[in-house]
Design a protein around this motif. Structure first.
Motif, mmCIF file in Angstrom:
data_model
loop_
_atom_site.group_PDB
_atom_site.id
_atom_site.type_symbol
_atom_site.label_atom_id
_atom_site.label_comp_id
_atom_site.label_asym_id
_atom_site.label_seq_id
_atom_site.Cartn_x
_atom_site.Cartn_y
_atom_site.Cartn_z
ATOM 1 N N THR A 45 0.837 -1.190 0.000
ATOM 2 C CA THR A 45 0.000 0.000 0.000
ATOM 3 C C THR A 45 0.878 1.248 0.000
ATOM 4 O O THR A 45 2.041 1.191 0.430
ATOM 5 C CB THR A 45 -0.937 0.024 1.226
ATOM 6 N N ASP A 46 0.337 2.367 -0.479
ATOM 7 C CA ASP A 46 1.021 3.662 -0.436
ATOM 8 C C ASP A 46 0.926 4.282 0.947
ATOM 9 O O ASP A 46 1.674 5.195 1.273
ATOM 10 C CB ASP A 46 0.385 4.641 -1.428
ATOM 11 N N ALA A 47 -0.001 3.804 1.756
ATOM 12 C CA ALA A 47 -0.247 4.390 3.073
ATOM 13 C C ALA A 47 0.916 4.101 4.021
ATOM 14 O O ALA A 47 1.737 3.218 3.777
ATOM 15 C CB ALA A 47 -1.547 3.842 3.656
ATOM 16 N N THR A 48 0.950 4.837 5.128
ATOM 17 C CA THR A 48 2.001 4.642 6.122
ATOM 18 C C THR A 48 1.591 3.653 7.203
ATOM 19 O O THR A 48 2.323 3.440 8.159
ATOM 20 C CB THR A 48 2.391 5.983 6.778
ATOM 21 N N SER A 49 0.412 3.050 7.050
ATOM 22 C CA SER A 49 -0.014 2.016 7.989
ATOM 23 C C SER A 49 -0.942 1.034 7.275
ATOM 24 O O SER A 49 -1.526 1.351 6.237
ATOM 25 C CB SER A 49 -0.724 2.618 9.198
ATOM 26 N N ALA A 50 -1.045 -0.153 7.864
ATOM 27 C CA ALA A 50 -1.932 -1.185 7.314
ATOM 28 C C ALA A 50 -2.462 -2.028 8.468
ATOM 29 O O ALA A 50 -1.742 -2.283 9.435
ATOM 30 C CB ALA A 50 -1.195 -2.059 6.306
ATOM 31 N N THR A 51 -3.730 -2.446 8.348
ATOM 32 C CA THR A 51 -4.402 -3.216 9.403
ATOM 33 C C THR A 51 -5.150 -4.377 8.781
ATOM 34 O O THR A 51 -5.663 -4.274 7.666
ATOM 35 C CB THR A 51 -5.408 -2.318 10.161
ATOM 36 N N ASP A 52 -5.229 -5.480 9.532
ATOM 37 C CA ASP A 52 -6.076 -6.596 9.137
ATOM 38 C C ASP A 52 -6.745 -7.152 10.388
ATOM 39 O O ASP A 52 -6.108 -7.281 11.431
ATOM 40 C CB ASP A 52 -5.270 -7.696 8.445
ATOM 41 N N THR A 53 -8.032 -7.433 10.264
ATOM 42 C CA THR A 53 -8.826 -8.003 11.356
ATOM 43 C C THR A 53 -9.542 -9.236 10.840
ATOM 44 O O THR A 53 -10.048 -9.234 9.721
ATOM 45 C CB THR A 53 -9.854 -6.983 11.890
ATOM 46 N N SER A 54 -9.588 -10.282 11.683
ATOM 47 C CA SER A 54 -10.227 -11.532 11.271
ATOM 48 C C SER A 54 -10.934 -12.174 12.458
ATOM 49 O O SER A 54 -10.484 -12.072 13.595
ATOM 50 C CB SER A 54 -9.175 -12.488 10.717
ATOM 51 N N SER A 55 -12.036 -12.839 12.153
ATOM 52 C CA SER A 55 -12.771 -13.639 13.135
ATOM 53 C C SER A 55 -12.708 -15.094 12.701
ATOM 54 O O SER A 55 -12.476 -15.382 11.524
ATOM 55 C CB SER A 55 -14.228 -13.186 13.201
ATOM 56 N N PRO A 56 -12.932 -16.030 13.616
ATOM 57 C CA PRO A 56 -12.926 -17.442 13.213
ATOM 58 C C PRO A 56 -13.951 -17.712 12.121
ATOM 59 O O PRO A 56 -15.017 -17.067 12.077
ATOM 60 C CB PRO A 56 -13.287 -18.184 14.503
ATOM 61 N N ARG A 57 -13.645 -18.648 11.240
ATOM 62 C CA ARG A 57 -14.542 -18.972 10.123
ATOM 63 C C ARG A 57 -15.838 -19.630 10.591
ATOM 64 O O ARG A 57 -16.874 -19.432 9.991
ATOM 65 C CB ARG A 57 -13.836 -19.891 9.128
ATOM 66 N N THR A 58 -15.757 -20.409 11.647
ATOM 67 C CA THR A 58 -16.961 -21.054 12.171
ATOM 68 C C THR A 58 -17.500 -20.237 13.335
ATOM 69 O O THR A 58 -16.799 -19.391 13.894
ATOM 70 C CB THR A 58 -16.649 -22.483 12.659
ATOM 71 N N ARG A 59 -18.727 -20.500 13.706
ATOM 72 C CA ARG A 59 -19.309 -19.789 14.849
ATOM 73 C C ARG A 59 -18.466 -20.082 16.077
ATOM 74 O O ARG A 59 -18.251 -21.226 16.462
ATOM 75 C CB ARG A 59 -20.754 -20.251 15.092
ATOM 76 N N ALA A 60 -17.965 -19.011 16.691
ATOM 77 C CA ALA A 60 -17.046 -19.177 17.809
ATOM 78 C C ALA A 60 -17.758 -18.985 19.139
ATOM 79 O O ALA A 60 -18.673 -18.165 19.256
ATOM 80 C CB ALA A 60 -15.919 -18.162 17.685
ATOM 81 N N ASN A 61 -17.331 -19.737 20.126
ATOM 82 C CA ASN A 61 -17.831 -19.570 21.481
ATOM 83 C C ASN A 61 -16.849 -18.799 22.350
ATOM 84 O O ASN A 61 -17.231 -18.237 23.374
ATOM 85 C CB ASN A 61 -18.096 -20.934 22.126
ATOM 86 N N HIS A 62 -15.583 -18.778 21.939
ATOM 87 C CA HIS A 62 -14.547 -18.158 22.760
ATOM 88 C C HIS A 62 -13.883 -16.971 22.062
ATOM 89 O O HIS A 62 -13.884 -15.864 22.587
ATOM 90 C CB HIS A 62 -13.484 -19.188 23.157
ATOM 91 N N LEU A 63 -13.298 -17.189 20.880
ATOM 92 C CA LEU A 63 -12.549 -16.148 20.175
ATOM 93 C C LEU A 63 -13.487 -15.217 19.416
ATOM 94 O O LEU A 63 -14.257 -15.653 18.570
ATOM 95 C CB LEU A 63 -11.538 -16.771 19.212
ATOM 96 N N ASN A 64 -13.386 -13.926 19.719
ATOM 97 C CA ASN A 64 -14.180 -12.924 19.020
ATOM 98 C C ASN A 64 -13.453 -12.484 17.742
ATOM 99 O O ASN A 64 -13.978 -12.628 16.650
ATOM 100 C CB ASN A 64 -14.453 -11.734 19.940
ATOM 101 N N PHE A 65 -12.242 -11.950 17.869
ATOM 102 C CA PHE A 65 -11.479 -11.525 16.690
ATOM 103 C C PHE A 65 -10.006 -11.365 17.038
ATOM 104 O O PHE A 65 -9.609 -11.328 18.205
ATOM 105 C CB PHE A 65 -12.015 -10.209 16.106
ATOM 106 N N GLY A 66 -9.204 -11.230 15.983
ATOM 107 C CA GLY A 66 -7.787 -10.900 16.093
ATOM 108 C C GLY A 66 -7.472 -9.769 15.138
ATOM 109 O O GLY A 66 -8.069 -9.666 14.062
#
Length: 165
Positions: A45-66
């Protein structure tokens, strides 16, 4: 005698003048020597920062996101940030971050960090890193929450950010 000396002196001055005028003197700015060595692709990217967020592919009971984020701080420094967010306090949270450097057209691991949190629902780490300048850098993350015998995980990967001139 004087004529011989004047003749030799004038020949020497003429030779020096021809030597200097034959070689062109070119001024080169240092910044032109430090042009981007790596070509930017869709992975960067040309930007000075980059972000990525992901949640589990299956319905999760514990992990919300990373989440992972990389920010350019200076021509030879970046900040890396990683987050693991659970729905509730879990036995163990895992956050693995890998800073990758692009060299020769491909990315390879430059530095790796591994963190764990016990009996918590949030784990986050922010680190300032000195890096060799004039490369693209991206951040890869592994995020997991373990509670009881169940472990849920997801991965993240930012676009590359140019750290350099």
């Amino acid at each position: 005698m004087k004529q011989k000396i004047l003749k030799r002196l004038s020949i020497g001055v003429l030779a020096a003048f021809c030597t200097v005028s034959c070689f062109s003197i070119t001024t080169v700015k240092a910044s032109s020597l430090m042009e981007k060595v790596e070509e930017r692709t869709d992975e960067e990217t040309d930007a000075t920062s980059a972000t990525d967020t992901s949640s589990p592919r299956t319905r999760a009971n514990h992990l919300n996101f990373g989440t992972v984020q990389i920010n350019k701080l200076a021509n030879n420094q970046c900040n890396v940030l990683g987050v693991v967010q659970a729905f509730h306090d879990c036995d163990k949270l895992y956050l693995d971050m890998s800073l990758e450097q692009k060299s020769g057209g491909s990315y390879s691991s430059y530095k790796v960090w591994n963190f764990t949190g016990l009996n918590t629902s949030l784990l986050s780490k922010s680190i300032n890193v000195l890096v060799p300048k004039n490369h693209y850098y991206r951040l890869k993350g592994y995020h997991a929450a373990q509670d009881g015998g169940t472990k849920e995980s997801t991965t993240t990967l930012t676009k590359g950010v140019w750290i350099g001139d």
